[in-house]
Every structure is written in structure tokens, then in C-alpha cells.
Design a protein around this motif. Structure first.
Motif, mmCIF file in Angstrom:
data_model
loop_
_atom_site.group_PDB
_atom_site.id
_atom_site.type_symbol
_atom_site.label_atom_id
_atom_site.label_comp_id
_atom_site.label_asym_id
_atom_site.label_seq_id
_atom_site.Cartn_x
_atom_site.Cartn_y
_atom_site.Cartn_z
ATOM 1 N N GLY A 90 -20.766 -59.341 0.910
ATOM 2 C CA GLY A 90 -20.154 -58.085 0.500
ATOM 3 C C GLY A 90 -21.103 -56.920 0.646
ATOM 4 O O GLY A 90 -22.320 -57.085 0.748
ATOM 5 N N GLY A 147 -21.365 -52.390 -0.387
ATOM 6 C CA GLY A 147 -20.741 -51.239 -1.023
ATOM 7 C C GLY A 147 -21.633 -50.025 -0.929
ATOM 8 O O GLY A 147 -22.852 -50.131 -0.750
ATOM 9 N N VAL A 194 -16.231 -50.370 -1.517
ATOM 10 C CA VAL A 194 -16.764 -51.726 -1.611
ATOM 11 C C VAL A 194 -15.864 -52.689 -0.841
ATOM 12 O O VAL A 194 -14.655 -52.477 -0.719
ATOM 13 C CB VAL A 194 -16.897 -52.216 -3.080
ATOM 14 N N ASP A 195 -16.477 -53.754 -0.314
ATOM 15 C CA ASP A 195 -15.741 -54.791 0.407
ATOM 16 C C ASP A 195 -16.502 -56.096 0.220
ATOM 17 O O ASP A 195 -17.725 -56.123 0.326
ATOM 18 C CB ASP A 195 -15.637 -54.434 1.891
ATOM 19 N N HIS A 196 -15.772 -57.182 -0.043
ATOM 20 C CA HIS A 196 -16.437 -58.467 -0.229
ATOM 21 C C HIS A 196 -16.726 -59.164 1.086
ATOM 22 O O HIS A 196 -17.234 -60.286 1.107
ATOM 23 C CB HIS A 196 -15.624 -59.379 -1.159
ATOM 24 N N HIS A 197 -16.402 -58.523 2.201
ATOM 25 C CA HIS A 197 -16.781 -59.030 3.516
ATOM 26 C C HIS A 197 -18.106 -58.409 3.949
ATOM 27 O O HIS A 197 -18.506 -57.350 3.461
ATOM 28 C CB HIS A 197 -15.695 -58.726 4.543
ATOM 29 N N SER A 238 -16.861 -55.844 8.468
ATOM 30 C CA SER A 238 -15.875 -55.137 7.657
ATOM 31 C C SER A 238 -15.365 -53.870 8.341
ATOM 32 O O SER A 238 -16.161 -53.003 8.735
ATOM 33 C CB SER A 238 -16.491 -54.762 6.307
ATOM 34 N N SER A 243 -16.151 -61.941 -4.206
ATOM 35 C CA SER A 243 -14.855 -61.305 -4.443
ATOM 36 C C SER A 243 -15.061 -59.808 -4.601
ATOM 37 O O SER A 243 -16.182 -59.334 -4.820
ATOM 38 C CB SER A 243 -14.190 -61.874 -5.706
ATOM 39 N N LEU A 244 -13.983 -59.059 -4.508
ATOM 40 C CA LEU A 244 -14.071 -57.606 -4.570
ATOM 41 C C LEU A 244 -14.611 -57.136 -5.911
ATOM 42 O O LEU A 244 -15.440 -56.211 -5.974
ATOM 43 C CB LEU A 244 -12.688 -56.998 -4.306
ATOM 44 N N GLU A 245 -14.172 -57.778 -7.003
ATOM 45 C CA GLU A 245 -14.608 -57.322 -8.324
ATOM 46 C C GLU A 245 -16.087 -57.600 -8.593
ATOM 47 O O GLU A 245 -16.676 -57.037 -9.519
ATOM 48 C CB GLU A 245 -13.750 -57.948 -9.441
ATOM 49 N N ASN A 246 -16.681 -58.484 -7.779
ATOM 50 C CA ASN A 246 -18.103 -58.795 -7.955
ATOM 51 C C ASN A 246 -18.995 -58.053 -6.965
ATOM 52 O O ASN A 246 -20.188 -58.343 -6.864
ATOM 53 C CB ASN A 246 -18.331 -60.301 -7.801
ATOM 54 N N THR A 247 -18.437 -57.100 -6.251
ATOM 55 C CA THR A 247 -19.184 -56.393 -5.214
ATOM 56 C C THR A 247 -19.805 -55.107 -5.764
ATOM 57 O O THR A 247 -19.124 -54.297 -6.386
ATOM 58 C CB THR A 247 -18.251 -56.064 -4.027
#
Length: 251
Positions: free
Chosen positions: A32, A34, A47-50, A55, A84-88
Motif C-alpha cells: 500500500g 498513501g 491512499v491505496d492498499h495496492h 496503482s 487493506s485500505l483502512e490499514n494504509t
């Protein structure tokens, strides 16, 4: 571990040269990315988890005309929390009518502080828990909006408590200043007149800052590892906290 990038300047400044150097390290740090940057009191937050290597959002950011005095960016190599997105990173919260942005490099073991309702993590990383705890403790320590100097003193008292749980390299900004703490690995440089040509450390990309700056411009760049060649990067001492305002570190 993750890679951090911060920028603080005395005038809205383009960060994309440094961001290109950070994104180039996304092969290893692929969990990820951000970036968050202030425009006045407003905040743009992507932000992106990729990985930043693949991305589409990273491509958008690379072509966005970013001009900001305070920027925090991050590429993630997960240690705690799923990809995951919320952890980025970076994460954002509001305090005293201002946005705050935070990114962390490290690993805090068994760090589960008691958090009240105003600051609760959305994801399940040690980083976001640390950010919520910092916001909570700052709010408890000051009844009204404190000065940058007062905030720096409070943060200096809080850092050892987080260091006790493991590795805590972090960047924090409210759009007025940028705080950086290095427990193991963090570097900074001051870029000011006379400006010259600079080359990225990991990529054959260079820029002549003399063509896009004035004699009054000042920029501080903070990164986990030096991003450029032939510039005077300075390593943080273990446990050192520095605050940058208008492109300079405050004593």
C-alpha cells in the motif's frame, strides 16, 4: 519495514520529485501507499492498499500538480494488520479544528492503550493505535489550542512511552508544522539557495531546482533512507524529535 517521506517548506512546493523516489521503493514495500498534503487549512488525502508501482491512484497522484507546505507520504511493508485500505498510511484525524496527519515506520509490540470515544482506530494496526493515543494525550494535555513550541514539548514527553514498545519512526503534521521522530532510522536534509541539480538515489532521474526556485525558498525533506545523491542528508539520533516550520528545524 515501511518507508516515510515528509516535506516542510516556507512556500507551497512541488513534492513529486521526492515522491517519485519513494514510489520507486515500492517493489519491496508493496502493501500500500498513501500521500496527504495540506492546501491552506484543507487536506487532500490519497491512499491505496495496492503497490505504488501498479496503482492507478499513484499514477493520478504523479500527475496532480501538488503544491504544498506540508506533505506526508508512505509506502507500506506490513508488520501488523492485514493489507487493506483502512490499514494504509497516512492516517488523519481532526483536533482543535485542524486536520492532523500521521505515518509510522516500525513495530510496536503489545501496544493496546485505553482509548476514549473521540479517538478510535478504524483499522487494526499498531500505527493507527499510536496515532489515536497521541491525539488523545495531546487533547488531555492542553485545554486550548497550544503553540507549536508547547506541542513539541508535549510530544517530546510522549515519545519515550511509545519507544518502550518497539520501533517508532513517525511523521506528524497539522498543516502548520511537521514533527519527525526517529527511534532507529530517519534522515533529513535542508534544501535552500544556492539550489542546484539533484539526482535520485535509486533511479536515473534528476532535476535542476535552480530553474524552479527563488533565493527565498527553503525546503526540509525527511525520509527513512536518503532519496538523492550528493546532498547533505543528516541522520536522526536515536529517540530524537525534530519540528520543522517554514523549511527549517526549530531549535
Amino acid at each position: 519495514m515501511c518507508q516515510l517521506l515528509g516535506m516542510n517548506a516556507n512556500t507551497p512546493t512541488d513534492v513529486m520529485f521526492s515522491f517519485a523516489g519513494l514510489a520507486n521503493r515500492a517493489d519491496e514495500h508493496k502493501d500500500g501507499f498513501g500521500i496527504a498534503f495540506f492546501e491552506g487549512r484543507g487536506l487532500r488525502h490519497f491512499v491505496d492498499h495496492h503497490s505504488a508501482r501498479v496503482s492507478p491512484l499513484a499514477e493520478l497522484v504523479k500527475h496532480y500538480p501538488i503544491k504544498s507546505q506540508n506533505v506526508i507520504a508512505h509506502v507500506r511493508k506490513a508488520t501488523q494488520g492485514v493489507v487493506s485500505l483502512e490499514n494504509t498510511h497516512p492516517f488523519q484525524r481532526e483536533l482543535w479544528g485542524r486536520y492532523w496527519v500521521f505515518a509510522h515506520n516500525g513495530n510496536l509490540v503489545d501496544f493496546h492503550p485505553r482509548l476514549h470515544a473521540a479517538f478510535k482506530p478504524v483499522g487494526d494496526t499498531d500505527s493507527e493505535r499510536a496515532f489515536c493515543w497521541l491525539m488523545q494525550e495531546l487533547a488531555k494535555a492542553h485545554c486550548s489550542v497550544p503553540s507549536i513550541e508547547e506541542l513539541s514539548l508535549t510530544l517530546a514527553e510522549l515519545m519515550p512511552q511509545l519507544n518502550a514498545y518497539g520501533t517508532f519512526n513517525m511523521l506528524l503534521s497539522n498543516g502548520q508544522a511537521l514533527w519527525a521522530h526517529g527511534s532507529t532510522k530517519l534522515h533529513y536534509l535542508l534544501r535552500q539557495h544556492p539550489f542546484g541539480k539533484v539526482q535520485l538515489h535509486d533511479e536515473d532521474l534528476s532535476v535542476d531546482f535552480a530553474q524552479a526556485t527563488t533565493v527565498r525558498d527553503r525546503v526540509a525533506v525527511i525520509a527513512t533512507e536518503p532519496l538523492t545523491r550528493d546532498e547533505a542528508w543528516v541522520a536522526f539520533e536515536p529517540g530524537q524529535l525534530k519540528v520543522f516550520v517554514d523549511g527549517l528545524p526549530l531549535a
